[in-house]
Motif scaffolding. Structure first.
Motif, short mmCIF file in Angstrom:
data_model
loop_
_atom_site.label_atom_id
_atom_site.label_comp_id
_atom_site.label_asym_id
_atom_site.label_seq_id
_atom_site.Cartn_x
_atom_site.Cartn_y
_atom_site.Cartn_z
N SER A 1 39.14 42.23 35.58
CA SER A 1 38.44 41.29 34.72
C SER A 1 37.20 41.95 34.15
O SER A 1 36.64 42.88 34.73
N SER A 2 36.76 41.42 33.00
CA SER A 2 35.50 41.91 32.44
C SER A 2 34.32 41.20 33.07
O SER A 2 33.17 41.55 32.83
N SER A 3 34.63 40.17 33.90
CA SER A 3 33.54 39.36 34.47
C SER A 3 32.78 40.14 35.52
O SER A 3 33.36 40.73 36.43
N ILE A 4 31.45 40.14 35.34
CA ILE A 4 30.61 40.75 36.38
C ILE A 4 29.91 39.63 37.17
O ILE A 4 28.97 39.86 37.91
N ASP A 5 30.44 38.42 36.98
CA ASP A 5 29.89 37.25 37.68
C ASP A 5 30.19 37.39 39.17
O ASP A 5 31.35 37.51 39.57
#
Lengths: 912, 134
Positions: free
Chosen positions: B96-100
């Protein structure tokens, strides 16, 4: 026992004869039917042999001549020769036992008449006077014209056969042994033939020899004529039902005496389940019967004696606690029937005895003979009343160790005397109880003042025992120098004249304690003499309490004056007393408050509640609104307690002006609410921020990452065409990024632009515009679009937002319509309290909320495979609605439809 | 699976990622058997239809989180129910591109997810991931 010969039924006789015939002579008959003459001769020879071995012969009776033709075997059986037996019927009769002849003759006649087989067993008397048994079987032979001309058959000596058969029976032998040693007569009776075999001891018991005992007919002849018919009928019925024959009768001995006989017989059955033998025992019970007769006579005597005695005679087993014997008067006295008593079980005496009285019975051990124990106790009569009984018991039976096992006694009904004496005891006791239970001291004086009696209260008061009072003058009870005896004498005198007196008297107890008592005098009667009854109570304590009360009242007044609040004493609302504080709070003067109804200090709408609290004796603080004399209102806390006051129950009520407290309370509540709103708003904002992070994370980083990857591909691309391809993709990625940024910007604008201009909008107008925008889709899907804004036609809202909301909802409803049915879309508005609600429903594909509920309003979330799904619309309108302090929710069922609910101003008034 | 080249499944709605990722994997020369699915539902359908065909089933799944229709999390929910029926083990990488951090933690807590990988994924990373478990 052996029965009178019953006629054997023809069918049965026939069956029997057939069986005998087939058993004994059937092989011969078979041969006969075959016939060739040589065979006939052979078979006749064989038959003769067979007959000989069976001691059986053949006979023929010519019906014309009445001449009898016997074979040699028959002649041998009958002990005659052709010379001595002339073959006449008469000669045959002579050889037959005279007791059996009628039966034989009748049987022949029956055979001829009925055309059945002939069968008989009878005795014959041989020339040497010995008796033998024979069995004759035969049948009628007819002429061609069908006329009977002959009877022919076989005859067999069955005497030996019978006795041999019987001898073989081990059982019989054993019975014989028993019989001989016990004077029991055992018999075995062959029903069809009438033959009876007797055990050998008949001679000893009856005096007859074995042959004299004879057959069944002899037996019945010897039964006493009075018993005969009854015995015969019980024998018949026992035989029919194959039950046991169990009778007693008188039986004549040879010497002419009658013996009392108990006869017990059992039937043996043949293959047809018919009785054919009877085995039994005859027992001489004359002695027993005589004893029983004597006993019953003495019983009768005893019973009549007992019934003459006015009491219950009984025998009681002290081991088992059961009644052994109980005379009739038991039932008459208590009213039960013997059956009712039986139903109570063996311990009926214990059950019927009063539980309190069971302990009165003393257990028996090894008391000497003649010792009498007397017990009084109650028993429950059938009528439900308790009967008093007095029992006198003495030893009746002992066991080997001399311990008493049974007692005999007489119980007499003493209910009447017991009840009257009980009544006297009780009334005396109850009087004494009453006398003593009075706490106050009671003295009974003679007119001269001496004590006749005192109660426990008096003893307690002075510390003397009752005996120390009686016969003495009350002078010793007085505290020295404190009483005016002249006055006391005067009181006594007046009391004797019938005037009740009341005065105080200083008493001195045995331990020296001085106390003040209040004395009351009255004239009365005591066991027939005139007396003075004095009652007194110690009032020292009471005096002290009164003093204390006075003091505490004073304290209370000081206290209430010092109190900040108002204090009022009231009786059912009526103010009896109050302090200055109440005057200050209420604005009334003290004099105005006394006697005023306290409810007037309470605002009218609170009065019912206050009345309720007073009535229920509520003792906790509660808040109401008070009303002052000038009509102004104030918040009031009331705290009341019930207290006894001058013999009444009154309420002390504290009134406290809590206006200030109330104000601050309200302020706190208000601030709390505000705080809650701020918190909620912050929470919402926080959620929105988180969501924004999510958006940036997923939706913005992704295209940027793609661009980076594509750039590195571009850099390492080897050919021009490759580079061109990557460049194209780069442009696309750039455009996507820009698009996403644009969308995000829109959202941010919504979020920032809370103060966007609102105006009064007509749902109808906005909806019409929106419908026009999607008219192409409506036509294409042939959707029916309905609306009803009549309940809430307008809304104060930003125009572009409302337009966006309606447009998105309508286009979604069109986009996700079900191919299975014509789309029906409904928009309606209504008000709910302060809120305006919009409901938009469709009958489309629906959303599986179990799965997607958390995503419905998120960016880039779609729930259907639809080319135009971008996952933007619901996200946008949710942001718009939230920004304006509203709320959007959804309910849906897959393949049924979806309804969105928008509450435009649920959070309006929150500090958005 | 050592003898055979592994099968890779890319589950991602991002067309550009599908393209770049498959080209990168192919360039490693570790495999050229790549399955592409636009969302979780398509991938699940494929697994359901190939429960018996061990040869068709992927050895690795590179799973995006943010997808329309059935996203990565929902895919995992259904995958757990399906897992017992699968004749072979599949390694799942969440990509995923999420760095959350919430996404990362959530992936960490799921034992079925081998690793959480942040986009973009370099060629070296693919080599590492594919040789790691092979």
């Amino acid at each position: 026992m052996p029965p009178r010969r019953k006629k054997v039924t023809p069918t049965k006789k026939k069956a029997r004869a057939m069986k005998k015939a087939s058993g004994k002579s059937s092989p011969a008959r078979k041969r006969k039917s075959k016939t060739p003459s040589q065979q006939l001769l052979e078979s006749q020879a064989r038959l003769t042999l067979a007959l000989q071995s069976a001691r059986m012969g053949t006979w023929e009776l010519d019906l014309k001549t009445n001449q009898v033709e016997w074979s040699d075997e028959v002649l041998f059986i009958f002990g005659v020769t052709r010379k001595t037996f002339d073959g006449t019927f008469e000669a045959y009769k002579k050889l037959t036992h005279p007791s059996d002849w009628d039966r034989v003759y009748q049987n022949i006649l029956d055979t001829l008449r009925t055309n059945h087989k002939y069968f008989i067993q009878h005795r014959i008397i041989l020339p040497d006077n010995s008796v033998r048994w024979v069995e004759g079987i035969g049948q009628t032979i007819f002429s061609r014209s069908g006329k009977p001309i002959k009877m022919a058959g076989t005859v067999q000596d069955i005497t030996d056969f019978k006795s041999k058969e019987l001898e073989k029976e081990d059982l019989k032998t054993r019975f014989q042994l028993i019989a001989n040693s016990s004077s029991l007569i055992i018999y075995d009776f062959h029903i069809d033939s009438g033959l009876v075999t007797w055990s050998e001891n008949v001679q000893n018991v009856f005096g007859y020899s074995l042959s004299e005992m004879g057959n069944d007919n002899d037996w019945i002849d010897r039964v006493h004529p009075e018993d005969r018919s009854e015995i015969l009928s019980s024998l018949d019925s026992a035989k029919e039902s194959l039950s046991k024959f169990d009778v007693t009768y008188r039986f004549k001995r040879k010497n002419g005496d009658y013996l009392q006989i108990h006869d017990y017989g059992l039937f043996l059955t043949d293959e047809n389940k018919k009785a054919h033998r009877m085995v039994g025992i005859m027992r001489d019970i004359s002695e027993t019967v005589r004893t029983a007769e004597i006993i019953s006579q003495s019983n009768r005597l005893r019973e009549s004696m007992e019934n003459a005695i006015p009491g219950i005679i009984y025998v009681y087993n002290t081991r088992l606690n059961t009644s052994v014997y109980m005379s009739q008067s038991f039932y008459t006295l208590l009213g039960y029937t013997p059956r009712e008593i039986e139903a109570m079980g063996p311990d009926f005496l214990i059950r019927l005895t009063h539980p309190d009285d069971l302990a009165n019975f003393h257990p028996w051990t090894n008391e000497p003979q003649g010792l009498v124990k007397t017990t009084e106790y109650r028993m429950l009569a059938k009528s439900g009343e308790w009967k008093w009984l007095s029992s006198r018991d003495t030893v009746f039976q002992r066991d080997a160790e001399g311990m008493v096992t049974e007692i005999v006694g007489i119980a007499q009904d003493i209910t009447d005397s017991k009840e009257s004496s009980e009544l006297i005891i009780q009334s005396a006791r109850s009087y004494q109880d009453l006398f003593n239970s009075v706490v106050e001291a009671i003295y009974i004086h003679k007119p001269d003042g001496t004590f006749i009696d005192v109660n426990q209260g008096a003893c307690n008061l002075y510390g003397y025992v009752r005996e120390e009072f009686i016969g003495r003058n009350p002078g010793f009870l007085a505290a020295e120098g404190k009483n005016d005896f002249e006055a006391v004498g005067k009181h006594m005198q007046l009391a004797m004249e019938g005037e009740p007196q009341n005065f105080e008297f200083w008493g001195k107890a045995k331990n020296g304690r001085i106390f003040l008592k209040e004395v009351r005098l009255a004239k009365g009667m005591y066991f027939g003499q005139e007396i003075i009854i004095a009652t007194a109570r110690d009032i020292t304590q009471q005096r002290k309490i009164l003093d204390d009360l006075r003091e505490s009242e004073q304290r209370f007044r000081i206290l209430q004056e010092a109190s900040f609040g108002g204090i009022g004493l009231h009786d059912q609302g009526l103010i009896l007393d109050c302090n200055q504080g109440l005057c200050d709070i209420s604005g009334y003067e003290y004099s105005e408050l006394i006697g005023r109804n306290g409810l007037e200090l309470i605002a009218p709408e609170w009065r019912d509640m206050v009345i309720h609290k007073i009535k229920s004796g509520y003792e906790k603080p509660y808040d109401v609104e008070g009303i002052r004399k000038d009509g102004t209102r104030y918040f009031l806390e009331i705290h009341a307690k019930n207290i006894p006051y001058h013999g009444r129950k009154i309420r002390v009520t504290e009134f406290r002006d809590i206006t200030d407290r109330k104000r601050s309370e309200e302020k706190i509540l208000e601030q709390n609410a505000r705080l809650q709103a701020v918190t909620d708003d912050l929470k919402r904002k926080n959620e929105q921020l988180e969501e924004f992070t999510q958006i940036v994370s997923h939706n913005l980083r992704s295209p940027v990452g793609n661009i980076l990857t594509l750039l590195s591909f571009f850099e390492t691309a080897e050919t021009e065409s490759e580079r061109e391809e990557y460049l194209k993709l780069l442009k696309q990625a750039g455009a996507n990024t820009l698009n996403t940024l644009h969308e995000l910007n829109e959202v941010l604008k919504i979020k920032q632009n809370r103060n966007i201009e609102k105006q009064e909008l007509s749902f109808q107008t906005v909806f019409n515009n929106v419908k026009a925008m999607v008219s192409a889709q409506i036509t294409e899907t042939e959707a029916e679009v309905l609306h009803d804004f009549s309940a809430a036609p307008t809304l104060h809202y930003p125009a572009i937002y409302l337009e966006s909301i309606l447009l998105n909802l309508l286009s979604n409803a069109l986009k996700y319509s079900s191919p299975k049915r014509k789309p029906v879309i409904k928009f309606k508005t209504y008000r709910e309290g302060e809120s305006t609600i919009l409901e938009a429903s469709d009958n489309g594909l629906g959303i599986n909320l179990e799965r997607y509920a958390h995503q419905v309003f998120k960016l880039r979330k779609t729930f259907h495979r639809h080319p135009e799904s971008r996952g933007i619309g619901l996200f946008m309108i949710k942001n718009q609605i939230d920004a304006m302090g509203g709320e959007i929710t959804v309910s849906s069922k897959e393949d049924e439809g979806t309804t969105f609910f928008i509450n435009f101003n649920i959070h309006q008034g929150d500090e958005n | 699976m050592k003898t055979k080249a592994p099968i890779i499944a890319l589950v991602d709605d991002d067309q550009i990622f599908q393209l770049t990722a498959s080209r990168t994997i192919k360039s490693t020369q570790l495999t050229d058997r790549i399955l592409q699915f636009e969302n979780g539902e398509e991938a699940l359908d494929f697994l359901r239809n190939n429960l018996k065909n061990t040869d068709n089933l992927p050895d690795y799944i590179f799973l995006d989180i943010n997808m329309p229709f059935v996203d990565g999390w929902m895919f995992m929910e259904d995958y757990i129910g399906l897992k017992n029926q699968l004749p072979k083990d599949i390694l799942i990488y969440m990509v995923s591109s999420s760095i959350d951090p919430r996404d990362m933690n959530r992936a960490k807590q799921n034992p079925e997810i081998k690793q959480y990988i942040i986009k973009p994924v370099t060629r070296e990373k693919f080599i590492e991931l594919l040789s790691n478990a092979a």
